[in-house]
Design a protein around this motif. Structure first.
Motif, short mmCIF file in Angstrom:
data_model
loop_
_atom_site.label_atom_id
_atom_site.label_comp_id
_atom_site.label_asym_id
_atom_site.label_seq_id
_atom_site.Cartn_x
_atom_site.Cartn_y
_atom_site.Cartn_z
N ALA A 168 0.83 -1.21 0.00
CA ALA A 168 0.00 0.00 0.00
C ALA A 168 0.86 1.26 0.00
CB ALA A 168 -0.95 0.00 1.20
N GLN A 169 1.95 1.25 0.77
CA GLN A 169 2.83 2.42 0.83
C GLN A 169 3.42 2.74 -0.53
OE1 GLN A 169 5.96 1.72 3.64
NE2 GLN A 169 4.92 2.77 5.29
N THR A 170 3.84 1.73 -1.24
CA THR A 170 4.43 1.95 -2.56
C THR A 170 3.42 2.62 -3.48
OG1 THR A 170 5.87 0.05 -2.29
CG2 THR A 170 5.51 0.83 -4.54
N GLY A 171 2.20 2.10 -3.50
CA GLY A 171 1.16 2.68 -4.34
C GLY A 171 0.85 4.12 -3.99
N VAL A 172 0.67 4.38 -2.71
CA VAL A 172 0.30 5.75 -2.30
C VAL A 172 1.47 6.71 -2.52
CG1 VAL A 172 0.89 5.70 0.17
CG2 VAL A 172 -1.01 7.07 -0.60
N GLN A 173 2.69 6.28 -2.31
CA GLN A 173 3.82 7.17 -2.50
C GLN A 173 4.04 7.52 -3.96
OE1 GLN A 173 6.72 4.87 -0.33
NE2 GLN A 173 6.55 6.19 1.47
N ILE A 174 3.86 6.55 -4.86
CA ILE A 174 3.99 6.84 -6.29
C ILE A 174 2.89 7.80 -6.73
CG2 ILE A 174 3.80 5.83 -8.60
CD1 ILE A 174 5.24 3.33 -7.41
N LEU A 175 1.65 7.49 -6.36
CA LEU A 175 0.53 8.36 -6.73
C LEU A 175 0.70 9.76 -6.15
CD1 LEU A 175 -2.23 8.85 -8.00
CD2 LEU A 175 -3.27 7.81 -5.97
N PHE A 176 1.05 9.84 -4.87
CA PHE A 176 1.23 11.13 -4.21
C PHE A 176 2.36 11.92 -4.88
CE2 PHE A 176 2.65 13.59 -0.30
CZ PHE A 176 1.63 14.51 -0.37
N GLY A 177 3.45 11.25 -5.21
CA GLY A 177 4.57 11.93 -5.87
C GLY A 177 4.17 12.54 -7.21
N PHE A 178 3.42 11.77 -8.00
CA PHE A 178 2.94 12.31 -9.27
C PHE A 178 1.98 13.47 -9.05
CE2 PHE A 178 4.11 8.14 -11.29
CZ PHE A 178 5.02 8.66 -12.18
N LEU A 179 1.11 13.33 -8.08
CA LEU A 179 0.15 14.41 -7.79
C LEU A 179 0.87 15.71 -7.43
CD1 LEU A 179 -2.59 12.53 -5.75
CD2 LEU A 179 -2.90 13.64 -7.97
N LEU A 180 1.94 15.60 -6.67
CA LEU A 180 2.67 16.79 -6.24
C LEU A 180 3.27 17.55 -7.42
CD1 LEU A 180 4.44 15.54 -3.00
CD2 LEU A 180 2.45 17.04 -3.18
#
Length: 161
Positions: free
Chosen positions: A31-43
């Motif tokens: 879950a962390q990997t998914g949220v961190q990749i998504l969050f990074g792109f969002l930023l």
């Protein structure tokens, strides 16, 4: 032992907590990997030239999505900090319970983040009335995969003791 199977595991409370902690950490890694990749792109989106041209509604959806992603990141990284702070205090069963709660909250927030991000992208890309239906269908799929099926299996296959 009907059918040659044993009920439960032969482990102490400490061993159970250690096992549960290891299982939880493996789950959190996904879950962390998914949220961190998504969050990074969002930023990065706010710094693209296209962002300035978005309508205020899309910018608002973006802001909500980034905040949800930030909250999901905090909840899914929280168990690691929790464990580090209480490590060696002989409260691993309690730490596992709290880490599990944080993980569940993180999954709900990740669900909201993924749904909002999909809504934003499809709204910008498609500009039509089909978008809410598509997002609703994907949200239904997430709910089925992440919550309904596991809860059904839990109810269906958990033996009464």
């Amino acid at each position: 032992m009907p059918g040659g199977t044993r009920e439960g595991r032969d482990e102490t409370a400490e061993e159970r907590a250690d096992r549960q902690w290891q299982e939880l950490i493996q789950e959190i890694r996904v879950a962390q990997t998914g949220v961190q990749i998504l969050f990074g792109f969002l930023l990065t989106v706010a710094f693209t030239p296209v962002f300035e041209g978005l309508a205020q509604t899309e910018k608002t959806i973006y802001i909500v999505t980034v905040v949800l992603g930030s909250l999901a990141t905090g909840a899914l990284i929280g168990p690691v900090a929790f464990h580090r702070i209480v490590s060696g205090r002989r409260i691993k069963p309690e730490a596992v319970a709290w880490a599990s709660r944080l993980t569940c909250a993180g999954l709900v927030l990740l669900l909201a983040t993924c749904t909002a991000a999909l809504f934003l992208v499809l709204r910008v890309a498609a500009h039509n009335g089909l978008v809410p239906w598509l997002v609703g269908g994907v949200l239904g799929w997430y709910l089925l995969c992440w919550f309904v099926l596991p809860l059904w299996a839990r109810i269906r296959y958990t033996a009464e003791h």
